[in-house]
Structure formats: C-alpha cells, structure tokens
Design an enzyme around this catalytic site. Sequence first.
Site, PDB file in Angstrom:
ATOM      1  N   TRP A  45       0.827  -1.220   0.000  1.00  0.00           N
ATOM      2  CA  TRP A  45       0.000   0.000   0.000  1.00  0.00           C
ATOM      3  C   TRP A  45       0.852   1.256   0.000  1.00  0.00           C
ATOM      4  O   TRP A  45       0.432   2.303  -0.473  1.00  0.00           O
ATOM      5  CB  TRP A  45      -1.110  -0.043   1.031  1.00  0.00           C
ATOM      6  CG  TRP A  45      -0.830   0.156   2.489  1.00  0.00           C
ATOM      7  CD1 TRP A  45       0.271  -0.192   3.193  1.00  0.00           C
ATOM      8  CD2 TRP A  45      -1.753   0.737   3.446  1.00  0.00           C
ATOM      9  NE1 TRP A  45       0.108   0.107   4.524  1.00  0.00           N
ATOM     10  CE2 TRP A  45      -1.116   0.679   4.707  1.00  0.00           C
ATOM     11  CE3 TRP A  45      -3.037   1.280   3.353  1.00  0.00           C
ATOM     12  CZ2 TRP A  45      -1.740   1.164   5.864  1.00  0.00           C
ATOM     13  CZ3 TRP A  45      -3.651   1.756   4.506  1.00  0.00           C
ATOM     14  CH2 TRP A  45      -3.010   1.705   5.741  1.00  0.00           C
ATOM     15  N   GLY A 177      -2.268  -3.185   8.032  1.00  0.00           N
ATOM     16  CA  GLY A 177      -1.496  -1.952   7.862  1.00  0.00           C
ATOM     17  C   GLY A 177      -1.389  -1.163   9.159  1.00  0.00           C
ATOM     18  O   GLY A 177      -0.503  -0.333   9.317  1.00  0.00           O
ATOM     19  N   ASP A 179      -0.522  -1.966  12.332  1.00  0.00           N
ATOM     20  CA  ASP A 179       0.104  -3.124  12.966  1.00  0.00           C
ATOM     21  C   ASP A 179      -0.199  -3.420  14.435  1.00  0.00           C
ATOM     22  O   ASP A 179      -0.568  -4.527  14.782  1.00  0.00           O
ATOM     23  CB  ASP A 179       1.627  -3.009  12.833  1.00  0.00           C
ATOM     24  CG  ASP A 179       2.059  -3.017  11.378  1.00  0.00           C
ATOM     25  OD1 ASP A 179       1.209  -3.118  10.484  1.00  0.00           O
ATOM     26  OD2 ASP A 179       3.267  -2.917  11.148  1.00  0.00           O
ATOM     27  N   GLU A 411       7.341   9.516   9.934  1.00  0.00           N
ATOM     28  CA  GLU A 411       6.422   8.392   9.686  1.00  0.00           C
ATOM     29  C   GLU A 411       5.070   8.641  10.357  1.00  0.00           C
ATOM     30  O   GLU A 411       4.028   8.365   9.780  1.00  0.00           O
ATOM     31  CB  GLU A 411       7.073   7.104  10.204  1.00  0.00           C
ATOM     32  CG  GLU A 411       6.321   5.834   9.833  1.00  0.00           C
ATOM     33  CD  GLU A 411       7.000   4.577  10.383  1.00  0.00           C
ATOM     34  OE1 GLU A 411       7.965   4.696  11.167  1.00  0.00           O
ATOM     35  OE2 GLU A 411       6.550   3.465  10.033  1.00  0.00           O
TER      36      GLU A 411
HETATM   37  C1  2M8 Z   1       4.596  -0.854   8.899  1.00  0.00           C
HETATM   38  O1  2M8 Z   1       4.581  -2.267   8.881  1.00  0.00           O
HETATM   39  C2  2M8 Z   1       5.734  -3.101   8.686  1.00  0.00           C
HETATM   40  C3  2M8 Z   1       5.245  -4.516   8.470  1.00  0.00           C
HETATM   41  O2  2M8 Z   1       4.485  -4.586   7.307  1.00  0.00           O
HETATM   42  C4  2M8 Z   1       6.718  -3.087   9.835  1.00  0.00           C
HETATM   43  O3  2M8 Z   1       6.415  -2.553  10.914  1.00  0.00           O
HETATM   44  O4  2M8 Z   1       7.818  -3.614   9.658  1.00  0.00           O
HETATM   45  C5  2M8 Z   1       3.133  -0.399   8.830  1.00  0.00           C
HETATM   46  O5  2M8 Z   1       3.012   0.958   9.177  1.00  0.00           O
HETATM   47  C6  2M8 Z   1       2.566  -0.656   7.436  1.00  0.00           C
HETATM   48  O6  2M8 Z   1       1.277  -0.129   7.329  1.00  0.00           O
HETATM   49  C7  2M8 Z   1       3.468  -0.054   6.352  1.00  0.00           C
HETATM   50  O7  2M8 Z   1       2.991  -0.409   5.094  1.00  0.00           O
HETATM   51  C8  2M8 Z   1       4.913  -0.529   6.521  1.00  0.00           C
HETATM   52  C9  2M8 Z   1       5.886   0.178   5.569  1.00  0.00           C
HETATM   53  O8  2M8 Z   1       5.713   1.576   5.643  1.00  0.00           O
HETATM   54  O9  2M8 Z   1       5.369  -0.293   7.855  1.00  0.00           O
END
Ligand code: 2M8
Length: 444
Positions: A45, A177, A179, A411
Amino acid sequence: NTVVYDILFMKEDLQIEAQKILDENAQEGGFTIPSKGLYPFQWKWDSGFIAIGLAHYDMKRAQQEISSLLDAQWENGFIPHIVFHNESDSYFPGPDFHQSFLHPLASKKYKTTGLTQPPVLGFVLEKMLEISKNASSVMSFIKTHIDKVYENHRYFYTNRDIHNEGLVYIYHNWESGTDNSPVWDEIWETVDAPQYTFQRKDTTHVDASQRPSDKEYNLYVHVIEIAKKYQYDDQKIAALSPFLVQDPLFNAMLIRSNEALMNLYKRIGGNQEKIDYLTHHQEKSKARFNEKLFDIDLNAYIYFDLRNNKPIRHITSSSFTPLYAGIPSKDRAEKLIQVLLDRFGGEDQYLCASFDPTSELYNPKKYWRGPIWMNLNWLLYQGLKRYEYEALAERVKNESIELITSSGFKEYFDARKAIQEASGRGYGGDNFSWSAALFIDLLH
Ligand code: 2M8
C-alpha cells in the site's frame, strides 16, 4: 502579506524537499522504499500512495511503481505485502523467514511475503488518470494493468469471504497496515504462543518506545509460522489462524477500489462481464458492511473478530475510511462525523489520531496506538470531500500540511497540540515516502 508569502515559499521548498525524499528512496527496479534502513523493500500500500505523489511530477515513475509491484503478483491473483527485490539484511522478518515459495502459486520471479495489505490499487489507477495531463498515455497504461487488479479483487472474494457475505478477512495484523493497534489486544490475549528466537531490526532504527513490543512481535511471528505450516493455504488459514478479522479499513479500500475499477472499465469500453461481477459484489459488500460493521451505540464503524465470533468495539482512524468508499448514507455519515469531532477533533488536537483519544488505551507516541498517519489523513480528507464536508476537509488538509511543515516528513505525528517536543512532534522513520508523496498531492 509577508506571512502569506513566507508560507507559500515554505510550501514550495517543502514540495521540492518531498520530491527529493521520493528520489532518494527510489531503487533500481523502478520501486520506492518507504524509509531508508527501517523499511528497505517494496510495500504494497506504500507503493500505491507513493504513485499518487509521483504522478504529479513523474508519471512514468508512478507507472513503474505500480508495474513493479504487479510484477510480483501470484498466479492466483494475490498481491503480497512486501516484495523482496533486493538482499538487504536490515529488516526482520525477511525473505528467508517468510518463505513464500511454500505456496504453489507464489511468484516464481520474486521472494515475497505470504501476507497482503489494503487493496488500494484500483483507486490509485483512477487517481493517476485524474492527475494526468496526458490522459491517453495513462489510459494505455491502465488498459495493460487493470486486469491484474481485477484478478486481485477476484482472489479476495473467492478466497477470503468465508461466509460469502461480501466482507473479506485478514489473517494477520500486518495485513491491516495498522500493525499494533489496541484493537488487536483482546485477540492476542486469546493466543498461546511459544517463545520464538529472533533478532528485531526495527528497534535499531527507531526508539523502541515508539514501536511494538517484543511480546507482540513474538505473536506476529507465531501467526506466520501457522500459515507457513499449511503452505499459506487460504482455506487452512481461514480454519486455523488465531487471528481472523473483518477490518473496516481493508474492506472500505476494497469497495472504493471496486468502484474505481468499474469506472475505469466503463471508460475503456467492453468488459461487461467484469463490470457485472464487480457491480454484484459491490452492492452486496456495501449492504453487509453497513449491517455488520456499524455499531449503532457507538455511531461508528468497527471491526469483527471472525475467530471469536464477536465485534471489536473500538473507534480508530480506520472507522472513518468508509466515507471515501461512499458506504454510509448521508444520515449515518453525519452521525459518524459527529463522533470524529467529539472524540478526535477537540480544539487541543490535530486530526486525526489513529486511535480513540478518549480511550485509556490511547498512546499518542506509539506507532498505530494513537499517532496521526498521513495516509489515513489523506483517506479521511477524500471521504469528507465526497460527503461535502468542505470546511472539515480543509481542516484535515491544513493540519496535515502544518504537521509536516513543523516536524518534517516523519512516519507518524503526535496529535496533541499542547506538547512542545524539542525535536518536533514526529516519530518513527525519517524521510518517509508516503508522507512526502501525499503531501505533494494535498498541495495540488
Ligand atoms: C509498517 O509495517 C511493517 C510490516 O508490514 C513493519 O512494521 O515492519 C506499517 O506501518 C505498514 O502499514 C506499512 O505499510 C509498513 C511500511 O511503511 O510499515
């Protein structure tokens, strides 16, 4: 007037800065990483939101962003949440942990995860066309890629709608998304996981207090171990995963993207069977969404825990995303927006916290347990415009711009107006791609 000029210049500088971030996060292979060090691969996404920003100044790159993601689509239509294009070892869990090859229809070209993320690609294609100054060239890109997105929607309705009711499940919090949202806390209490051995990398980049706990990571690993044990088989997962949820954000994105696909197919012409398929699912999904995921006491959209067969009654920024998909009636939208104002929108708060600020589980600094996220603000902005709440939409847009102006392309951001952090009110990764990309879109 000088002040106005200053802000204008500042915005122009920031737009240049935003483009610089997207350029620096660009990788060979035509995709963009979310943030250096912390997230070194392509996320599903994220790529969608990034393409919207890129479309404003480099349409070719926006197209590459989407085609590089679709290149990793599985033979059953599934689109993975991470594509491991490169060999970076700065991320856990990486390709050797996920082992997507266990699934017989997984991509043969790329190592990926066996998880997915909210289906944003339909409306991303539509947005790219809207932004484009050369519609015919974008249209030809859409014509060659739209069927892949359609196949992805078919995958969801075929494999992830276990009651055939128009609502699809997610089997892992990483699929949402959002988490470590407090929404999942109650589910985790029901899960008895062994202690796994693993080395996290995220906390070497970001202060651990702003990230999920080790105990949570152990649970995240556990659910994937179960899926791997059954070769990522959808039916087995639906029967056995301890985490099985109908998420309002995920389903709203599917519905909004169904709508976009229908619009685009109509523009292309022909494709009647696909339009009929989408129309049928769209009507059914919207009706069931309103029946099952709206809580009439809270006046908000909530979650449904399929494994434990009960609603999860929390209000989050995801609760407002059905506005963008045109799901609530006007009357229901009004009630929902009143909840947004009452709980999230006080004078002392920026919009929109990711978790209900009136709840005792709210944590304004910790990841998806409270801070503001630019992609959710962008979705809220689109939703408010759709329902013609122009002034409130402007507020969301201006506050988003203000947060980035004061704290940079972080972020996530603190929603409390009163705090004065020496380092600004942003947390998590720096030079974050979707914050940059959506900032560019909001300025237009
Ligand atoms: C975050 O998630 C990832 C795992 O998919 C992580 O924490 O390692 C979330 O904020 C997710 O929504 C986002 O797509 C990703 C990359 O920005 O980071």
